[in-house]
Design a protein around this motif. Structure first.
Motif: not given
Length: 109
Positions: A22-26, A52-59
């Motif tokens: 939660f700290r990382e996503i915030k 959102t995080i999965l899409v960003l990590k894929y990009l």
């Protein structure tokens, strides 16, 4: 009081991983609190954040440029409404990008 110390330490370790998540996503997505207060609203917020995080990590993984995830998020925020080829931009974000020519809509303007 009947649990073993090892069980309690494993529970604490699991809880700590959730806190780190939660700290990382915030920090990454810059939200201070959940939008809604119901269980459904919180779950929707968590799932959209995960997607959102999965899409960003894929990009990040398909880009040839060595992005850091936080930098990629910042640059995407800045260029969100810019019409560019995403793959070319991910591979070379600081390359010269041709300025698109204005296209007029016939005789209306």
């Amino acid at each position: 009081m009947t649990w073993a110390a090892n069980t309690i330490s494993e529970l604490y370790k699991s809880r700590w991983q959730i806190e780190i998540f939660f700290r990382e996503i915030k920090q990454l997505l810059h939200f201070k609190s959940f939008i809604g207060t119901s269980e459904n609203a919180v779950m929707i917020h968590i799932w959209t954040t995960l997607i959102t995080i999965l899409v960003l990590k894929y990009l990040k993984s398909i880009a040839k440029y060595g992005w850091r995830l936080s930098n990629l998020v910042s640059f995407i925020r800045l260029n969100l409404f810019v019409k560019i080829d995403l793959q070319k931009w991910l591979d070379g974000p600081f390359d010269d990008v041709p300025i698109p020519q204005k296209e007029y809509q016939g005789l209306l303007f």
